[in-house]
Scaffold this motif. Sequence first.
Motif, short mmCIF file in Angstrom:
data_model
loop_
_atom_site.label_atom_id
_atom_site.label_comp_id
_atom_site.label_asym_id
_atom_site.label_seq_id
_atom_site.Cartn_x
_atom_site.Cartn_y
_atom_site.Cartn_z
N ARG A 63 17.15 21.47 6.25
CA ARG A 63 17.25 21.59 4.75
C ARG A 63 18.12 20.41 4.07
O ARG A 63 17.77 20.06 3.06
CB ARG A 63 17.80 23.02 4.26
N SER A 107 11.54 25.14 11.05
CA SER A 107 12.49 25.18 10.00
C SER A 107 11.71 24.97 8.54
O SER A 107 12.52 25.35 7.50
CB SER A 107 13.23 24.12 10.40
N GLN A 130 7.83 32.78 2.06
CA GLN A 130 7.65 31.23 2.86
C GLN A 130 6.87 30.44 2.16
O GLN A 130 5.95 30.63 1.55
CB GLN A 130 7.24 31.37 4.27
N ARG A 156 9.41 26.10 7.28
CA ARG A 156 8.86 27.55 6.69
C ARG A 156 10.13 28.18 6.13
O ARG A 156 9.91 29.18 5.34
CB ARG A 156 8.35 28.36 7.74
N GLY A 157 11.45 27.89 6.56
CA GLY A 157 12.48 28.40 5.80
C GLY A 157 13.07 27.78 4.53
O GLY A 157 13.99 27.84 3.96
#
Length: 321
Positions: A90, A127, A20, A129-130
């Motif tokens: 993203r 999110s 992460q 962290r993704g």
Amino acid sequence: MKRGQRKGGSRRTGRRSGSQPRLLPLGGGKGGVGKSFLVANLAVSMARSGHRVVAVDCDLEGANLHTLLGLRRPLHSFAEYVAGRETDVRKLAEPTPVENLRLIAGTGVDLGSAQPEQNQRLDFLDSLRGMDADFVLLDLGAGSSASVLDYFMVSDDGLVVIAPEPTAVENAYTFMRAAFYRRLRLAMVEPEVRRLVSVAMDQRNESGIRSPYELLREVERLDPAEGVHFASVMRAFRPRLVVNGVRGTEDIRLGFSIKTLCSKYYAIEPEYLGYVSYDEQVREAVRACRPVVDIAPDSSAAVYIERIARKLAEGPGEEVP
Ligand SMILES: Nc1ncnc2c1ncn2[C@@H]1O[C@H](COP(=O)(O)OP(=O)(O)O)[C@@H](O)[C@H]1O
Ligand SMILES: [Mg+2]
């Protein structure tokens, strides 16, 4: 998942491929102390060193991070997520003129509902962290409201930006105390313990709890298991101080005195991460909408920023000598 468990995983490491990203929020309570300027320049500096960086403008009502990075009209914005027009975080990140650096801008806000609700805010942070990145830097707005504090609490060692003037110092203390108590309250499970923390947040509360140490004793008395948890959350909270705009040794020393006072009165043990000098070239760079680390890399401000960026990227660095 409990709210208190939402915070990020691993501590400071360098390159983080496969894991992460590390979330680095910059707050401080006061406007105009250099948060956005530092986010932009630290992000550029880290990206130029080869780290994959995303800079996020969480200051929806005063969004200007894109301008500091030379993007006049960002294509996407966090505001789209708040308005429900884009649910994939993203897709909000767009390239900047700097290789390895992407931006989630904060422009285009519907002034009628500029701020996300708490759940939406926490989902957004989850999110992040993704994201496929090594570091995600968060530019926070002024003040110590719940929304600003949620962004700050994505990590236990967020950066607190302080200008060497009494008003900024006062706001920084308020900010750290507010973040500390909110962190403790969200980490506690027992309703009665949470209530106690809420009581203690009022400095003049009628229960006579005047310091976090007294609060800890009360929690231990009420529920010893929660007391152990409480103490560990207290210890883990270690904000990192950056004094921006220093003009002499007295300003540099300010970081040490804040650190000492935090420890003595608030049971908070900050780290003094570094300082950045006051520099006219910063103002010129801002006027040119360019990072100072790019257009004046030898300026004193750029040199100190590079030093802080290295510390952030390279792991648990030393404190200011
Ligand atoms: N180290 C510095 N030296 C000189 N001017 C600075 C420095 N840091 C910030 N500034 C000036 O202060 C202004 C406000 O900074 P900004 O990052 O927008 O504050 P914040 O995001 O905390 O509200 C910048 O536009 C810049 O002109
Ligand atoms: Mg700002």
